[in-house]
Design an enzyme around this catalytic site. Sequence first.
Site, mmCIF file in Angstrom:
data_model
loop_
_atom_site.group_PDB
_atom_site.id
_atom_site.type_symbol
_atom_site.label_atom_id
_atom_site.label_comp_id
_atom_site.label_asym_id
_atom_site.label_seq_id
_atom_site.Cartn_x
_atom_site.Cartn_y
_atom_site.Cartn_z
ATOM 1 N N ASP A 128 0.826 -1.222 -0.023
ATOM 2 C CA ASP A 128 -0.124 -0.168 0.193
ATOM 3 C C ASP A 128 0.927 1.337 -0.064
ATOM 4 O OD1 ASP A 128 -2.785 -0.700 0.135
ATOM 5 O OD2 ASP A 128 -2.665 -0.950 2.229
HETATM 6 C C1 GLC Z 1 -1.451 -3.947 5.306
HETATM 7 C C2 GLC Z 1 -2.787 -3.711 4.488
HETATM 8 C C3 GLC Z 1 -2.483 -4.606 3.390
HETATM 9 C C4 GLC Z 1 -1.283 -4.369 2.810
HETATM 10 C C5 GLC Z 1 -0.291 -4.440 3.609
HETATM 11 C C6 GLC Z 1 1.163 -4.035 3.138
HETATM 12 O O1 GLC Z 1 -1.443 -5.065 6.243
HETATM 13 O O2 GLC Z 1 -3.881 -4.251 5.278
HETATM 14 O O3 GLC Z 1 -3.689 -4.675 2.283
HETATM 15 O O4 GLC Z 1 -1.268 -5.476 1.788
HETATM 16 O O5 GLC Z 1 -0.363 -3.577 4.841
HETATM 17 O O6 GLC Z 1 1.160 -2.543 2.604
HETATM 18 C C1 GLC Z 2 -1.141 -0.504 5.060
HETATM 19 C C2 GLC Z 2 0.144 -0.085 5.523
HETATM 20 C C3 GLC Z 2 0.240 0.950 6.314
HETATM 21 C C4 GLC Z 2 -0.226 2.199 5.600
HETATM 22 C C5 GLC Z 2 -1.821 1.709 5.166
HETATM 23 C C6 GLC Z 2 -2.398 2.876 4.587
HETATM 24 O O1 GLC Z 2 -1.993 -0.782 6.122
HETATM 25 O O2 GLC Z 2 0.649 -1.114 6.314
HETATM 26 O O3 GLC Z 2 1.570 1.424 6.638
HETATM 27 O O4 GLC Z 2 -0.363 3.311 6.271
HETATM 28 O O5 GLC Z 2 -1.594 0.607 4.521
HETATM 29 O O6 GLC Z 2 -3.701 2.408 4.083
#
Ligand code: GLC
Ligand code: GLC
Length: 812
Positions: free
Chosen positions: A484
């Site tokens: 993300d």
């Molecule tokens: C969080 C989000 C997931 C994403 C991951 C890496 O665990 O829930 O959707 O793939 O972060 O950014």
């Molecule tokens: C996922 C990631 C986090 C980020 C979020 C944004 O959960 O782990 O670091 O801030 O996505 O949606």
Amino acid sequence: MKFGYFDDDRREYVITTPETPLPWINYLGCSDFFSLISNTMGGYSFYKDAKLLRITRYRYNDVPLDINGKYFYVKDGDTIWNPGFKPTQTPLDEYECRHGIGYSRFTGKKNDVKASVLSFVPLGDSCEIQRVTLTNEGSAAKDIQLFSYVEWCLWNADEDPRNFQRNLSTGEIEVKGSTIYHKTEYRERRNHFAIYSVNTEVDGFDTSRDEFMGSYNRGGANPLAVEEGKARNSMASGWYPIASHQINVSLAAGESKTFVFVLGYCENPDDDKWESYGVINKKPADALLAKYQTTEDVDKAFDALCTYWDELLTKYTVQSSNDKVNRMVNIWNQYQCMVTFNMSRSASYYESGIGRGMGFRDSCQDLLGFVHLIPERARQRIIDIASTQFEDGSAYHQYQPLTKKGNSDIGSGFNDDPLWLIAGTSAYVRESGDTTILDEMVPFDNDESKATPLMNHLKRSFDYIVTHRGPHNLPLIGRADWNDCLNLNCHSLHPGESFQTFGPSEGPVAESVFIGGMFVKYGLEYADLCELMGDQAEADRAKKEVEEMKKILLTAGWDGDWFVRAYDSSSNKVGSKECEEGQIYIEPQGFCVLAGVGVETGEAIKALDSVKEKLDTDYGIMILQPAYTRYHEELGEVSSYPPGYKENAGIFCHNNPWVSIAETVVGRGDRAFEIYKKTCPAYVEEFSEIHRTEPYVYSQMVAGRDAKFHGEGKNSWLTGTAAWTFVNISQYILGVYPTHKGLQIDPCVPDGFGDFTITRKFREGTYNITVKNPNGVQKGVARMTVDGQEVEGCIVPYEKGKETYEVEITMG
Ligand code: GLC
Ligand code: GLC
């Protein structure tokens, strides 16, 4: 250092001090009514949706930690204490919290009085039950007082911190006998109310927090009504409604008394809301309470819950010489898979419950570790998720569990999302053999007029990748892919902007090698589904596309010793030797190899060896190296975290199993297991003082080598790590993988793992599997017998209706 121990016979983690490094929580509830409960009895409850139907109130991110819960106070002379230690924090003579599968037990003892509390959500009813037993273990009679306490949340938890100019005037309650009814907003647009009741006559009650606690420097730690031993019988009007019962209890020496408290959620039909003007129609509450009047009622409901879990946890069990593996596979990993399936990323001690709701990619992945437990629920979930897909194959990134509608504030454009739908559906069909789901009519964007068979949704998922390519013919990344925080199109320069959704975040150039790897893996699973449905032409087309993608991954996607991560919006490489920082990322190494890319031609081994050399630590594999030490506008949020945290070189546990699976694909059982062990809770328990989060479940992230507190866990419970680790250990390391034709058994184990047995329920059959490894190999099946007959290969052919399969595997 440990703060408790595993009691495997009872499937409990026993916490022996209330002063754990962080609140260590559990989840109660299997379907509609849920509670989060910490080892000091903090937490809250909600019905279906932690944002829209929050029942009790919680304060996040506050000091001291973990404020508000469902508390009991014991007043014994001048001493006031809580069986779970908080909120008074009166030192206890004895303390124990046992977090079990769907229940928690607390025992506190002070001055010869023992209080035991069992909390659980019974099957089929929307309530939490608390069975409270007070025992006088001393030699003299005692007159004590018991106070209960919950604070109502005025339903919409999102409005709680934001719209209190309104909320402070809306709170309404009703009291009848020993039941307190919370009816805020019931007069107008709600047809639901909540209750808190106890199965005995009370000696007083409170519903106004201010009157119960008293003002000025008072709070949960020293409520005035408890201090004075005298409830106010207050009737809240606005402000902060609570529910508290006072019960005066006389206990002879050795005597015990038990009370049953019920915290419930009730609904009335719109046209039958009232008994008389302004008075709630209490029929649903009466019916609910009638079921839980006696200790026997409660014991029966508790037994039913335990039997339910006994049954569920027989779907996959292993007996090996490794107790930690047995414990995680048979109990905790599967339990966490159930919780992540239920919660997605909505409600934990790190997710507010008002933010992300259900994630499209998250829920599709959570399914992978859950589908064997209750395939029918996975089926419904797939349909709910697919209903938030758009006609062009893209999808809402998140949706709200209550409304099941996509969240438009974040929208779509996360270009890995479409493929996860194929992953989830394929897992369901392989598990259940139920192809009717593929014919199920499913809407786009919840618009029934646009319904089309699910199979067509999968085609659009597949084609979304085929038709969204960049200059290297790799898939366009969009706002982000699985990571993300890799926001290659966003270029945010001002605080307050969303890294993901600000500006023109869906550029025509930035590409993802990771999505390419996913396309190979799930493109082939899509082709298998096409074949199963008799569409050979479509299967062939899919396979051809996959073959081409493999070539691209091994050229434009290959950096010499590992896979490139992506190309940015200027077509520069991300995750390459050419980069100044962030030269190697874990995701494409794990996913491309587990998809089989480069296995025959040597790149796979090279990529995995590079992971070991560059990314490995004692606590797991970091997501990238070297960490970003400055903000890279062209990369986005990933470079916004301090080095070693989260996506910037943290150990993001979720993709550790991808690498472990990849190691099984190339046959290296030792290394696969070494990776498994590093993040495995049963191993991590030993250094709980460093790890800090619960030692019975996975956390999303462990701080990486660059971080100040290397090894510290964060964001426990709601993580795709649960599902992926279960897939890894159950399907790849222990090797029992469901295929369309039957169960495949092809273990990949470390040296010295020894023989083991597995019982697996698959479709209508129970498979009793014995794996023998006379020569101690890491991978390879020399011989398989099914019911004593030798069968070629390692797939046990599925026979419709057959109930038992005796399978013997000889590795070699
Ligand atoms: C969080 C989000 C997931 C994403 C991951 C890496 O665990 O829930 O959707 O793939 O972060 O950014
Ligand atoms: C996922 C990631 C986090 C980020 C979020 C944004 O959960 O782990 O670091 O801030 O996505 O949606």
